[in-house]
Design an enzyme around this catalytic site. Structure first.
Site, mmCIF file in Angstrom:
data_model
loop_
_atom_site.group_PDB
_atom_site.id
_atom_site.type_symbol
_atom_site.label_atom_id
_atom_site.label_comp_id
_atom_site.label_asym_id
_atom_site.label_seq_id
_atom_site.Cartn_x
_atom_site.Cartn_y
_atom_site.Cartn_z
ATOM 1 N N SER A 248 52.624 20.856 7.191
ATOM 2 C CA SER A 248 54.008 20.839 7.674
ATOM 3 C C SER A 248 54.827 21.855 6.886
ATOM 4 C CB SER A 248 54.580 19.423 7.547
ATOM 5 O OG SER A 248 55.783 19.300 8.249
ATOM 6 N N ASN A 249 56.127 21.724 6.899
ATOM 7 C CA ASN A 249 56.980 22.658 6.156
ATOM 8 C C ASN A 249 58.206 21.917 5.635
ATOM 9 O OD1 ASN A 249 59.185 22.850 8.219
ATOM 10 N ND2 ASN A 249 57.448 23.553 9.442
#
Ligand code: CTP
Length: 212
Positions: free
Chosen positions: A21-22
């Site tokens: 993810s980020n």
């Protein structure tokens, strides 16, 4: 206007307990949704997993992966007059997400990743969207050049560029500072302020572009 807003990060499964993810918090997209509702627009929020409260008065569809976000936008875009893509969609996802938790055995683990589908780029082509299209450009260098290239490449009317290398704005922060580029060559600098105030500038730019 009926406005579809994408927000937050996406999660790309590696196995049942791990993902890629980020750092997107979803705050910019949620601020846009809240302010759009406050200005009398109808809001459809397509959101990745976030830890913040949903804005009142908005219809929200929760998704996890880039593919789920792509499918939700494709399903829901009909009838929308404007689309704002503030989500930080993962550009790559594991090719073979495992059904069982990967056990710790070998010293090295190589993950094979493949490009996800670009939702914003699909708007004009695949989805045949004719309304007002607003993209975001998360950049660490050459803001102007990269933002203008995204505008042209993805058929946007406006591109909101932000410098994600700064720790005092952007990801994970209550604040943002952006430049709003218009396809007509306009350029509006929005200096560092609360994301809800940045959202107001973006919505005002959208309303004036829609009125043209
Ligand atoms: N975007 C999207 N679908 C993707 C990737 C990006 O809809 N699979 C959208 C984002 O929501 C944003 C815009 O495209 O509105 C630009 O995203 P950004 O991450 O800045 O750029 P990319 O196009 O992914 O290119 P790069 O990462 O190389 O800068």
């Amino acid at each position: 206007m009926r406005i579809l807003i994408t927000a937050g990060p996406t999660r790309e499964a590696i196995d049942p307990v791990r993902y890629i993810s980020n750092r997107s918090s979803g705050r910019m997209g949620y601020a846009l949704a809240a302010q759009a509702h406050a200005r009398g627009h109808e809001v459809l929020l397509v959101s990745g997993p976030v830890g913040i409260v949903s804005p009142e008065g908005c219809e929200k569809v929760a998704v996890e992966s880039a593919q789920e976000m792509f499918d939700a936008v494709e399903r829901l875009v009909d009838g929308c007059e404007a689309v704002v893509m503030s989500a930080a969609v993962a550009d790559y996802a594991p090719v073979h997400p495992q059904r069982q938790k990967i056990k710790k055995s070998a010293d090295d683990l190589v993950l094979e990743l493949a490009k996800t589908r670009d939702i914003l780029a699909a708007m004009r082509g695949e989805f045949k969207f004719k309304g007002l299209l607003v993209g975001f450009a998360a950049e660490t260098e050459n803001m102007r050049g990269n933002a203008l290239e995204k505008m042209r490449g993805k058929g946007c009317d406006l591109v909101v560029a932000n410098d994600v290398s700064r720790s005092d704005i952007g990801f994970d922060s209550e604040y943002n500072a952006v430049i709003i580029f218009g396809a007509d060559g306009s350029e509006q600098i929005v200096s560092r302020q609360l994301k809800q105030d940045v959202a107001i500038s973006i919505l005002a730019a959208m309303e004036s572009a829609a009125a043209k």
